[in-house]
Design a protein around this motif. Structure first.
Motif, PDB file in Angstrom:
ATOM      1  N   LEU A 414       0.882  -1.170   0.000  1.00  0.00           N
ATOM      2  CA  LEU A 414       0.000   0.000   0.000  1.00  0.00           C
ATOM      3  C   LEU A 414       0.914   1.212   0.000  1.00  0.00           C
ATOM      4  CD1 LEU A 414      -2.696  -1.083   2.650  1.00  0.00           C
ATOM      5  CD2 LEU A 414      -2.795  -1.314   0.161  1.00  0.00           C
ATOM      6  N   ALA A 415       0.965   1.913  -1.123  1.00  0.00           N
ATOM      7  CA  ALA A 415       1.842   3.085  -1.246  1.00  0.00           C
ATOM      8  C   ALA A 415       1.249   4.008  -2.295  1.00  0.00           C
ATOM      9  CB  ALA A 415       3.248   2.653  -1.664  1.00  0.00           C
ATOM     10  N   ILE A 416       1.611   5.275  -2.229  1.00  0.00           N
ATOM     11  CA  ILE A 416       1.104   6.221  -3.225  1.00  0.00           C
ATOM     12  C   ILE A 416       1.608   5.788  -4.601  1.00  0.00           C
ATOM     13  CG2 ILE A 416       1.239   8.632  -3.991  1.00  0.00           C
ATOM     14  CD1 ILE A 416       1.332   9.345  -0.962  1.00  0.00           C
ATOM     15  N   GLY A 417       0.683   5.653  -5.536  1.00  0.00           N
ATOM     16  CA  GLY A 417       1.038   5.214  -6.890  1.00  0.00           C
ATOM     17  C   GLY A 417       0.815   3.729  -7.131  1.00  0.00           C
ATOM     18  N   SER A 418       0.614   2.968  -6.042  1.00  0.00           N
ATOM     19  CA  SER A 418       0.370   1.525  -6.215  1.00  0.00           C
ATOM     20  C   SER A 418      -1.078   1.280  -6.632  1.00  0.00           C
ATOM     21  CB  SER A 418       0.621   0.771  -4.905  1.00  0.00           C
ATOM     22  OG  SER A 418       1.977   0.869  -4.540  1.00  0.00           O
ATOM     23  N   ASP A 419      -1.319   0.155  -7.281  1.00  0.00           N
ATOM     24  CA  ASP A 419      -2.692  -0.253  -7.572  1.00  0.00           C
ATOM     25  C   ASP A 419      -3.469  -0.360  -6.261  1.00  0.00           C
ATOM     26  OD1 ASP A 419      -2.155  -0.418 -10.234  1.00  0.00           O
ATOM     27  OD2 ASP A 419      -2.388  -2.598 -10.391  1.00  0.00           O
ATOM     28  N   ALA A 420      -4.722   0.093  -6.305  1.00  0.00           N
ATOM     29  CA  ALA A 420      -5.546   0.033  -5.088  1.00  0.00           C
ATOM     30  C   ALA A 420      -6.153  -1.356  -4.935  1.00  0.00           C
ATOM     31  CB  ALA A 420      -6.615   1.113  -5.131  1.00  0.00           C
ATOM     32  N   ASP A 421      -5.278  -2.351  -4.726  1.00  0.00           N
ATOM     33  CA  ASP A 421      -5.690  -3.728  -4.392  1.00  0.00           C
ATOM     34  C   ASP A 421      -5.668  -3.789  -2.868  1.00  0.00           C
ATOM     35  OD1 ASP A 421      -5.490  -4.074  -7.119  1.00  0.00           O
ATOM     36  OD2 ASP A 421      -3.699  -5.325  -7.041  1.00  0.00           O
ATOM     37  N   ILE A 422      -6.828  -3.659  -2.269  1.00  0.00           N
ATOM     38  CA  ILE A 422      -6.884  -3.411  -0.819  1.00  0.00           C
ATOM     39  C   ILE A 422      -7.811  -4.414  -0.129  1.00  0.00           C
ATOM     40  CG2 ILE A 422      -7.577  -1.720   0.947  1.00  0.00           C
ATOM     41  CD1 ILE A 422      -6.971   0.484  -1.122  1.00  0.00           C
ATOM     42  N   LEU A 423      -7.326  -4.951   0.978  1.00  0.00           N
ATOM     43  CA  LEU A 423      -8.184  -5.776   1.834  1.00  0.00           C
ATOM     44  C   LEU A 423      -8.579  -4.963   3.054  1.00  0.00           C
ATOM     45  CD1 LEU A 423      -6.056  -9.077   1.949  1.00  0.00           C
ATOM     46  CD2 LEU A 423      -7.701  -8.322   0.193  1.00  0.00           C
ATOM     47  N   VAL A 424      -9.877  -4.861   3.307  1.00  0.00           N
ATOM     48  CA  VAL A 424     -10.334  -4.320   4.587  1.00  0.00           C
ATOM     49  C   VAL A 424     -10.551  -5.549   5.463  1.00  0.00           C
ATOM     50  CG1 VAL A 424     -12.078  -2.991   5.814  1.00  0.00           C
ATOM     51  CG2 VAL A 424     -11.458  -2.364   3.460  1.00  0.00           C
ATOM     52  N   TRP A 425      -9.659  -5.711   6.412  1.00  0.00           N
ATOM     53  CA  TRP A 425      -9.577  -6.965   7.179  1.00  0.00           C
ATOM     54  C   TRP A 425     -10.128  -6.733   8.576  1.00  0.00           C
ATOM     55  CZ3 TRP A 425      -7.160 -11.466   5.198  1.00  0.00           C
ATOM     56  CH2 TRP A 425      -6.951 -12.500   6.127  1.00  0.00           C
ATOM     57  N   ASP A 426     -11.106  -7.525   8.942  1.00  0.00           N
ATOM     58  CA  ASP A 426     -11.685  -7.395  10.286  1.00  0.00           C
ATOM     59  C   ASP A 426     -11.027  -8.439  11.195  1.00  0.00           C
ATOM     60  OD1 ASP A 426     -13.114  -7.324  12.590  1.00  0.00           O
ATOM     61  OD2 ASP A 426     -15.098  -7.510  11.653  1.00  0.00           O
ATOM     62  N   TYR A 460     -10.913  -4.991  -2.589  1.00  0.00           N
ATOM     63  CA  TYR A 460     -10.901  -4.076  -3.740  1.00  0.00           C
ATOM     64  C   TYR A 460      -9.787  -4.473  -4.687  1.00  0.00           C
ATOM     65  CZ  TYR A 460     -13.768  -0.922  -0.907  1.00  0.00           C
ATOM     66  OH  TYR A 460     -14.771  -0.368  -0.151  1.00  0.00           O
ATOM     67  N   GLN A 461     -10.078  -4.373  -5.972  1.00  0.00           N
ATOM     68  CA  GLN A 461      -9.012  -4.538  -6.962  1.00  0.00           C
ATOM     69  C   GLN A 461      -8.973  -3.307  -7.835  1.00  0.00           C
ATOM     70  OE1 GLN A 461      -8.364  -8.075  -9.525  1.00  0.00           O
ATOM     71  NE2 GLN A 461      -6.362  -7.325  -8.911  1.00  0.00           N
ATOM     72  N   ARG A 462      -7.801  -2.685  -7.890  1.00  0.00           N
ATOM     73  CA  ARG A 462      -7.640  -1.430  -8.644  1.00  0.00           C
ATOM     74  C   ARG A 462      -8.819  -0.491  -8.352  1.00  0.00           C
ATOM     75  NH1 ARG A 462      -8.398  -2.983 -13.258  1.00  0.00           N
ATOM     76  NH2 ARG A 462      -8.160  -5.233 -13.131  1.00  0.00           N
ATOM     77  N   GLY A 463      -9.163  -0.354  -7.095  1.00  0.00           N
ATOM     78  CA  GLY A 463     -10.186   0.599  -6.661  1.00  0.00           C
ATOM     79  C   GLY A 463     -11.603   0.096  -6.787  1.00  0.00           C
ATOM     80  N   LYS A 464     -11.800  -1.037  -7.449  1.00  0.00           N
ATOM     81  CA  LYS A 464     -13.167  -1.542  -7.612  1.00  0.00           C
ATOM     82  C   LYS A 464     -13.480  -2.572  -6.513  1.00  0.00           C
ATOM     83  CE  LYS A 464     -16.312  -4.244 -10.068  1.00  0.00           C
ATOM     84  NZ  LYS A 464     -16.917  -4.918 -11.150  1.00  0.00           N
ATOM     85  N   LEU A 465     -14.670  -2.413  -5.917  1.00  0.00           N
ATOM     86  CA  LEU A 465     -15.073  -3.351  -4.864  1.00  0.00           C
ATOM     87  C   LEU A 465     -15.451  -4.690  -5.500  1.00  0.00           C
ATOM     88  CD1 LEU A 465     -15.790  -3.706  -1.817  1.00  0.00           C
ATOM     89  CD2 LEU A 465     -18.103  -2.928  -2.400  1.00  0.00           C
ATOM     90  N   LEU A 466     -14.689  -5.741  -5.163  1.00  0.00           N
ATOM     91  CA  LEU A 466     -14.980  -7.079  -5.710  1.00  0.00           C
ATOM     92  C   LEU A 466     -15.818  -7.908  -4.740  1.00  0.00           C
ATOM     93  CD1 LEU A 466     -11.685  -8.558  -7.232  1.00  0.00           C
ATOM     94  CD2 LEU A 466     -13.624  -7.554  -8.424  1.00  0.00           C
ATOM     95  N   VAL A 467     -15.429  -7.851  -3.452  1.00  0.00           N
ATOM     96  CA  VAL A 467     -16.114  -8.654  -2.440  1.00  0.00           C
ATOM     97  C   VAL A 467     -16.612  -7.708  -1.351  1.00  0.00           C
ATOM     98  CG1 VAL A 467     -15.802 -10.409  -0.646  1.00  0.00           C
ATOM     99  CG2 VAL A 467     -14.641 -10.666  -2.838  1.00  0.00           C
ATOM    100  N   ASP A 468     -17.885  -7.816  -1.027  1.00  0.00           N
ATOM    101  CA  ASP A 468     -18.459  -7.010   0.051  1.00  0.00           C
ATOM    102  C   ASP A 468     -19.221  -7.977   0.955  1.00  0.00           C
ATOM    103  OD1 ASP A 468     -19.328  -4.981   1.603  1.00  0.00           O
ATOM    104  OD2 ASP A 468     -20.682  -4.074   0.131  1.00  0.00           O
ATOM    105  N   GLY A 469     -18.578  -8.400   2.012  1.00  0.00           N
ATOM    106  CA  GLY A 469     -19.188  -9.438   2.860  1.00  0.00           C
ATOM    107  C   GLY A 469     -19.337 -10.713   2.052  1.00  0.00           C
TER     108      GLY A 469
END
Ligand code: DUC
Ligand code: ZN
Ligand code: ZN
Length: 491
Positions: A414-426, A460-469
């Protein structure tokens, strides 16, 4: 308008801190405290972790294997991967015998038209003719920087030492990486028929046909050739003490060698799983075989001390009960029909699976499911059990594979300029793994009943929400090919 992820605990391979993160379009554009909402969508991440999407560099989707194919393809496999927190993977293209590397790539590109998450390709050479070796550097133009060679599976995929050494010299010159499946295929080819001739046909004898020594020997051979040629080497799926010892020696000598293990090799044993009665042992047949509890500890130490850089899956799943009877009847009546035509008739029809080897362990298709489970199981038994820190977890599950395989810093952090492949992990979410609820296309789960605390609640993959719950928002064709960079450090 972008999306601000507010007040999450950001975890990278080197840091863990509370901050906001702004995504605009497909990339991360800001990280810091108090990012203004400014009309952006806001995701409240208080009490949640933000981690880079997992990367698995070892998968076999839609792989031909003997009389059948692995179950998950670029559709079902991708969906399962994302539900488990993996947003990028690298699959192995297989060069067809008699064909070129490009022939294999054309086939895999077709399979990948279904893609829902981002993917790259490694090239597997199975038929190392001179003109094929000459084709190796051209793979760089296709975004492929890695060549895989199998030292096992004689008369199917195995290449000899002459080809291995020549490939390393070519790859070194071209700035590429050689990957090996390290098992001595000549020895395996002697042990297997001996066991069968002695009536030892049950799944458990798969392990006896591929003992740890043949993995250690082949790993040492490949490591020494890497030292001799200076070619960077990555040993896939290391399983046991002799192989780790051989590999460690190469690192002590300063050779450019790196390696992974796979998640199943921390958990399964020959004495419990492969020996299970009523053909249940077939569920655990993969190569190299699963080993012993002692080997599990050796692998955990090798992750902790940095000897191993990555934990992948070797995901290659087959039905435990593929229903061989109806398939045999149907294929006898349809000599030109294949499993795809068979399955298309009825959703309950299955291509042949593990039961192909009911009377002969050597005919059991090799491979296990794991793509959906990897991130969860490693979180529970790595982080929650105190074996590794959350930062080490991100390092081995995402950052190291991105670096080694030429995808960093676009992927793996997770860094500025990286693809927004993000896990919101509970970290508080409770989950029990089960074949009843998983998304992989297979009728069993290696970790059935395993309790996990912590899971990705949004992916999220490249800013798009793929999985929501429990909801899936991906689409076929939206996964992108990742052309990889030939520059990669030796870690
Ligand atoms: N091992 C497996 O178990 N399956 C696919 C290929 C491999 O090397
Ligand atoms: Zn392999
Ligand atoms: Zn593999």
């Amino acid at each position: 308008m972008g999306t601000v992820f507010k007040n999450g605990t950001i975890i990278t391979a080197s840091d863990m801190f509370i901050a906001d993160l702004l995504v605009e379009g497909e990339i991360i554009t800001q990280m810091g405290r108090d990012i203004a909402s400014d009309g952006h969508a806001v995701v409240d991440c208080t009490g949640k972790y933000l981690m880079p999407g997992g990367i698995d560099v070892h998968t076999h989707l839609d792989l031909p294997f003997g009389e059948t194919y692995s179950n998950d393809d670029f559709d079902t496999g991708h969906k399962a991967a994302a539900f488990g927190g993996t947003t990028s993977h690298i699959d192995f293209v297989i060069q067809p015998k008699g064909g070129s590397l490009m022939d294999g790539l054309v086939k895999w590109r077709k399979k990948a038209e279904l893609a829902q998450i981002d993917y790259g390709f490694h090239m597997t050479i199975t038929d190392p003719r001179d003109e094929v070796l000459a084709e190796i550097p051209s793979m760089l133009d296709e975004g492929i920087t890695t060549i895989k060679l199998l030292m096992a599976y004689k008369d199917m995929y195995m290449i000899d030492d002459n080809a291995l050494f020549r490939c390393m010299m070519i790859a070194k010159e071209a700035g590429m990486l050689i990957m090996v499946h390290a098992e001595n295929g000549d020895v395996e080819a002697i042990l297997k028929p001996q066991l069968l001739a002695a009536g030892k046909t049950a799944p458990v004898y798969h392990a006896a046909s591929r003992p740890p020594e043949i993995e250690g020997e082949a790993a040492y051979r490949a490591v020494m050739m890497s030292g001799l040629t200076g070619c960077p080497l990555y040993v896939v799926h290391m399983t046991c003490e002799p192989a780790i010892e051989a590999f460690r020696r190469g690192r002590e000598l300063g050779y450019p060698v790196m390696a992974e293990t796979c998640v199943q090799y921390f958990f399964m044993t020959v004495s419990e799983h492969l020996s299970a009665p009523d053909f249940e042992g077939a569920k655990y047949v993969c190569s190299p075989p699963i080993r012993t509890k002692r080997d599990h500890e050796v692998l955990w130490h090798a992750i902790q001390d940095g000897t191993l850089q990555h934990v992948s899956t070797d995901h290659c799943d087959f039905w435990w009960d593929g229903g061989i009877g109806p398939w045999r009847e149907w294929s006898a009546a349809h000599p030109n029909g294949d499993w795809a035509a068979y399955e298309a008739q009825d959703p309950s029809y299955r291509r042949p699976g593990k039961e192909l080897g009911m009377d002969n362990f050597a005919k059991i298709p090799n491979g296990l499911p794991g793509l959906e489970d990897r991130m969860l199981v490693m979180w529970e038994h790595g982080v929650n059990s105190g074996r590794i820190t959350p930062m080490k977890y991100v390092e081995v599950m995402a950052t190291n594979p991105a670096k080694i395989f030429g995808m960093y810093p676009r992927k793996g952090t997770l860094a500025i300029g990286s693809d927004a492949d993000i896990l919101v992990w509970d970290p508080q979410a409770e989950h029990v793994i089960s074949a009843e609820t998983h998304h992989m296309r297979v009728d069993y789960n290696l970790y059935e009943g395993m309790h996990i605390q912590g899971k990705p609640i949004k992916v999220y993959q490249r800013g798009k929400l793929l999985v929501d719950g429990d909801e899936w928002h991906g689409k076929n064709g939206e996964g992108q090919y990742i052309p990889r960079d030939p520059f990669a450090p030796v870690l």
